[in-house]
Design a protein around this motif. Structure first.
Motif, PDB file in Angstrom:
ATOM      1  N   LEU A  89      42.980  51.754  41.627  1.00 11.07           N
ATOM      2  CA  LEU A  89      41.925  50.751  41.688  1.00 11.07           C
ATOM      3  C   LEU A  89      42.587  49.399  41.429  1.00 11.07           C
ATOM      4  CD1 LEU A  89      38.933  49.812  41.719  1.00 11.07           C
ATOM      5  CD2 LEU A  89      38.903  50.252  39.241  1.00 11.07           C
ATOM      6  N   TRP A  90      42.672  48.577  42.457  1.00  9.04           N
ATOM      7  CA  TRP A  90      43.337  47.267  42.368  1.00  9.04           C
ATOM      8  C   TRP A  90      42.299  46.223  41.971  1.00  9.04           C
ATOM      9  CZ3 TRP A  90      45.022  44.207  47.343  1.00  9.04           C
ATOM     10  CH2 TRP A  90      45.695  43.035  46.964  1.00  9.04           C
ATOM     11  N   LEU A  91      42.456  45.705  40.759  1.00 11.11           N
ATOM     12  CA  LEU A  91      41.500  44.747  40.212  1.00 11.11           C
ATOM     13  C   LEU A  91      42.045  43.329  40.304  1.00 11.11           C
ATOM     14  CD1 LEU A  91      40.637  46.894  37.104  1.00 11.11           C
ATOM     15  CD2 LEU A  91      39.017  46.339  38.929  1.00 11.11           C
ATOM     16  N   ARG A  92      41.160  42.381  40.603  1.00 11.43           N
ATOM     17  CA  ARG A  92      41.529  40.962  40.628  1.00 11.43           C
ATOM     18  C   ARG A  92      40.421  40.171  39.936  1.00 11.43           C
ATOM     19  NH1 ARG A  92      42.832  40.749  46.943  1.00 11.43           N
ATOM     20  NH2 ARG A  92      41.355  42.484  46.859  1.00 11.43           N
ATOM     21  N   ARG A  93      39.524  39.572  40.710  1.00 10.75           N
ATOM     22  CA  ARG A  93      38.396  38.854  40.107  1.00 10.75           C
ATOM     23  C   ARG A  93      37.149  39.728  40.186  1.00 10.75           C
ATOM     24  NH1 ARG A  93      36.204  35.114  42.039  1.00 10.75           N
ATOM     25  NH2 ARG A  93      36.951  35.021  44.180  1.00 10.75           N
ATOM     26  N   ASP A  94      37.226  40.906  39.611  1.00 10.19           N
ATOM     27  CA  ASP A  94      36.143  41.886  39.675  1.00 10.19           C
ATOM     28  C   ASP A  94      36.225  42.767  38.434  1.00 10.19           C
ATOM     29  OD1 ASP A  94      38.489  43.391  40.438  1.00 10.19           O
ATOM     30  OD2 ASP A  94      38.055  42.831  42.510  1.00 10.19           O
ATOM     31  N   LEU A  95      36.292  42.113  37.273  1.00  7.01           N
ATOM     32  CA  LEU A  95      36.647  42.784  36.023  1.00  7.01           C
ATOM     33  C   LEU A  95      35.408  43.348  35.329  1.00  7.01           C
ATOM     34  CD1 LEU A  95      39.306  40.185  34.809  1.00  7.01           C
ATOM     35  CD2 LEU A  95      39.608  42.178  36.298  1.00  7.01           C
ATOM     36  N   ARG A  96      34.788  44.333  35.970  1.00  5.79           N
ATOM     37  CA  ARG A  96      33.588  44.975  35.432  1.00  5.79           C
ATOM     38  C   ARG A  96      33.583  46.444  35.835  1.00  5.79           C
ATOM     39  NH1 ARG A  96      32.015  42.049  39.975  1.00  5.79           N
ATOM     40  NH2 ARG A  96      30.975  43.261  41.602  1.00  5.79           N
ATOM     41  N   LEU A  97      32.731  47.206  35.163  1.00  5.81           N
ATOM     42  CA  LEU A  97      32.564  48.624  35.489  1.00  5.81           C
ATOM     43  C   LEU A  97      31.258  48.882  36.235  1.00  5.81           C
ATOM     44  CD1 LEU A  97      33.787  50.352  32.188  1.00  5.81           C
ATOM     45  CD2 LEU A  97      35.114  49.515  34.138  1.00  5.81           C
ATOM     46  N   LEU A 110      41.278  34.948  31.322  1.00  2.75           N
ATOM     47  CA  LEU A 110      41.796  36.212  31.831  1.00  2.75           C
ATOM     48  C   LEU A 110      42.300  37.104  30.706  1.00  2.75           C
ATOM     49  CD1 LEU A 110      42.663  38.015  34.233  1.00  2.75           C
ATOM     50  CD2 LEU A 110      44.834  36.771  34.236  1.00  2.75           C
ATOM     51  N   HIS A 111      43.035  36.539  29.758  1.00  2.00           N
ATOM     52  CA  HIS A 111      43.558  37.335  28.642  1.00  2.00           C
ATOM     53  C   HIS A 111      42.427  38.092  27.949  1.00  2.00           C
ATOM     54  CE1 HIS A 111      46.155  38.182  25.082  1.00  2.00           C
ATOM     55  NE2 HIS A 111      44.979  38.154  24.470  1.00  2.00           N
ATOM     56  N   HIS A 112      41.381  37.386  27.600  1.00  2.00           N
ATOM     57  CA  HIS A 112      40.294  38.008  26.839  1.00  2.00           C
ATOM     58  C   HIS A 112      39.462  38.949  27.707  1.00  2.00           C
ATOM     59  CE1 HIS A 112      41.140  35.691  23.246  1.00  2.00           C
ATOM     60  NE2 HIS A 112      41.224  34.606  23.988  1.00  2.00           N
ATOM     61  N   SER A 113      39.327  38.624  28.987  1.00  2.00           N
ATOM     62  CA  SER A 113      38.570  39.492  29.885  1.00  2.00           C
ATOM     63  C   SER A 113      39.304  40.817  30.107  1.00  2.00           C
ATOM     64  CB  SER A 113      38.330  38.783  31.215  1.00  2.00           C
ATOM     65  OG  SER A 113      37.440  39.519  32.023  1.00  2.00           O
ATOM     66  N   LEU A 114      40.619  40.758  30.257  1.00  2.00           N
ATOM     67  CA  LEU A 114      41.397  41.985  30.431  1.00  2.00           C
ATOM     68  C   LEU A 114      41.357  42.847  29.181  1.00  2.00           C
ATOM     69  CD1 LEU A 114      44.538  40.654  32.353  1.00  2.00           C
ATOM     70  CD2 LEU A 114      42.615  41.956  33.280  1.00  2.00           C
ATOM     71  N   ALA A 115      41.414  42.222  28.021  1.00  2.00           N
ATOM     72  CA  ALA A 115      41.326  42.986  26.768  1.00  2.00           C
ATOM     73  C   ALA A 115      39.980  43.702  26.673  1.00  2.00           C
ATOM     74  CB  ALA A 115      41.527  42.055  25.576  1.00  2.00           C
ATOM     75  N   ALA A 116      38.905  42.997  27.040  1.00  2.00           N
ATOM     76  CA  ALA A 116      37.578  43.604  27.002  1.00  2.00           C
ATOM     77  C   ALA A 116      37.456  44.728  28.023  1.00  2.00           C
ATOM     78  CB  ALA A 116      36.514  42.535  27.263  1.00  2.00           C
ATOM     79  N   LEU A 117      38.027  44.533  29.201  1.00  2.00           N
ATOM     80  CA  LEU A 117      37.958  45.566  30.243  1.00  2.00           C
ATOM     81  C   LEU A 117      38.714  46.816  29.827  1.00  2.00           C
ATOM     82  CD1 LEU A 117      37.086  46.407  33.086  1.00  2.00           C
ATOM     83  CD2 LEU A 117      39.186  45.375  33.950  1.00  2.00           C
ATOM     84  N   GLY A 153      34.257  38.790  29.017  1.00  2.00           N
ATOM     85  CA  GLY A 153      34.060  40.229  29.095  1.00  2.00           C
ATOM     86  C   GLY A 153      32.699  40.600  29.653  1.00  2.00           C
ATOM     87  N   GLU A 154      32.626  41.791  30.221  1.00  2.00           N
ATOM     88  CA  GLU A 154      31.401  42.251  30.878  1.00  2.00           C
ATOM     89  C   GLU A 154      30.220  42.331  29.921  1.00  2.00           C
ATOM     90  OE1 GLU A 154      29.974  45.916  33.821  1.00  2.00           O
ATOM     91  OE2 GLU A 154      31.863  46.077  32.701  1.00  2.00           O
TER      92      GLU A 154
END
Length: 454
Positions: free
Chosen positions: A7-15, A54-61, A201-202
């Motif tokens: 699953l290649w993620l870019r600007r779609d950091l949600r489940l 991005l740093h915080h969004s990736l940590a949350a994801l 984060g989501e």
């Protein structure tokens, strides 16, 4: 066990409402990967404020994925080579992703598809960019007819819930450490104030959406009042894909037309860059190639004063300082500050576009370039250049006194009657700069320059 799928993620950091994740999970084990790719975008690599987000969004994801029995793999490098190497390492035969429309990502998708089985899905916009066309099948260039046509396809499909669990591969590949990427500024930590305004984060995106639902009825008026800050403040969550526009639409309903029109503007901007991939660098109207923008040391000094919020125009300075401190700027003030740079200072709109690209947590290639060209009058759909926004009129009209006091503390003690123009009222503090240029002088200079484009 079946081969894993990437699953290649870019600007779609949600489940949730994530079509690529849903498709990958239906096929078997999933390896979610985010690639920090500064090679493919080259000079369009993410700016500093976006990297903080991005740093915080990736940590949350990653935390959200682990709660589902999965995890986030981090890799750094060019997307094409990195995905090919990861597929060979893990035995993955297929890659799922959400389709992106920035020119560098379209190039990357074509390159990846030549080496791997790449399946692209839609889901970051109300309708797939390029799908809303005129009766003759041509793409729209003007927003109003585009929005009218897009409305005929609304509401978007109901959003889907996140998978209950995400199948894991038998063996996880190695991952970079998020901290080692150095996305957060340290020396100095110019983003220290970001955390007071933002929680990426989501999960936090949905909290902000829930809070905005109570205020959406006031949006049409409140979005223009800087002291109220009636904007939704959903833009960075939408930009990083922590929310889908379908989730937003269905949350607020079909009635708040002004707000929904702003969501539609995101779609419009993507349709523009699909037609004109170099829109952040090239004028939409060729006549503007002849515009005699100021250059030289005086222009550079004025640009720096604008960036620092030291122009002598309180509403402009408040906006620029809010931008630097929080990575964001109020809706109306964005227009005022952009117009001031272009028309009062006669500085090329591309200088402002680049500054916003670096400083905004919601810096979006489509929105940023379309908005700057709209203000400059150089866009395919834009405001007329001679319509020069007067900051000394805009500030009292939209009751910006409290906003100015918050972001320009030198003026905190100025009376309401004088705070919008303390220089003209004879009460400018010594530590606050004089105007870089008078409004009338700036207007005459701008119109004389514009005459050379005809």
């Amino acid at each position: 066990m079946t081969d894993p799928t990437i699953l290649w993620l870019r600007r779609d950091l949600r489940l949730a409402d994530q079509a690529a994740l849903a498709a990958a999970a239906n096929e078997g084990p999933v390896i979610p990967v985010y690639i920090l790719d500064d090679e493919t975008p080259r000079h369009r690599a993410m700016g500093g404020a976006s990297r903080w987000w991005l740093h915080h969004s990736l940590a949350a994801l990653d935390a959200a994925l682990r709660a589902k029995g999965s995890r986030l793999i981090l890799r750094r490098g060019g997307a094409e080579a990195t995905l090919a190497a990861l597929a060979e390492e893990t035995g993955a035969k297929r890659v799922h992703c959400l389709r992106h429309y920035e020119p560098w990502w379209r190039n990357a998708e074509r390159a990846v598809a030549k080496r791997l089985d790449l399946v692209c899905h839609d889901g970051n916009y109300l309708a797939p960019p390029g799908s809303i066309t005129t009766g003759g099948g041509a793409p729209y260039k003007i927003y109003t007819p585009f929005w009218r046509a897009l409305r005929q396809h609304m509401p978007p499909p109901a959003p889907h819930a996140a998978p209950r669990d995400i199948p894991a591969p038998a063996r996880w590949p190695n991952s970079d450490s998020l901290e080692d990427w150095g996305l957060l500024p340290t020396r100095p930590d110019w983003a220290a104030g970001f955390a007071e305004d933002w929680m990426p984060g989501e999960e936090n995106a949905h909290r902000r959406l829930d809070a905005f639902r109570d205020d959406v009825g006031d949006y049409a008026e409140a979005r223009n009042l800087p002291s109220v800050e009636g904007s939704s403040r959903l833009s960075p969550h939408l930009h990083f894909g922590e929310l889908s526009p379908a989730q937003v639409w269905h949350a607020v309903g079909d009635q708040p037309q002004v707000f929904l029109g702003e969501i539609g503007w995101r779609d419009y901007a993507q349709n523009v860059i699909l037609q004109l991939p170099e829109y952040a660098a090239k004028n939409g109207r060729a006549a503007f190639d002849a515009m005699p923008w100021r250059a030289g040391s005086d222009a550079r000094a004025d640009l720096r004063a604008w960036q620092q919020g030291r122009t002598g125009y309180p509403i402009v300075d408040a906006g620029m300082r809010q931008l630097w401190t929080t990575g964001w700027m109020h809706n109306r003030v964005r227009m005022i500050t952009a117009s001031f740079l272009i028309k009062h200072l006669l500085i090329d709109w591309r200088e402002g576009e680049r500054w916003f690209w670096d400083c905004l947590v919601d810096a979006d290639y489509g929105n940023n370039s379309v908005n700057w060209q709209w203000t400059a009058g150089s866009g395919i759909d834009s405001n007329m250049f001679p319509r020069i926004m007067a900051p000394l009129v805009q500030s009292p009209k939209f009751d910006a006194g409290a906003y100015i006091r918050l972001w320009v503390p030198e003026l905190a003690g100025i009376a309401d009657t004088a705070i919008h123009d303390p220089e003209a009222s004879g009460c400018r503090p010594k530590d606050y700069p004089a105007k870089l240029i008078g409004h009338r002088e700036a207007r005459e200079r701008a119109l004389a320059a514009y005459a050379q484009t005809k």
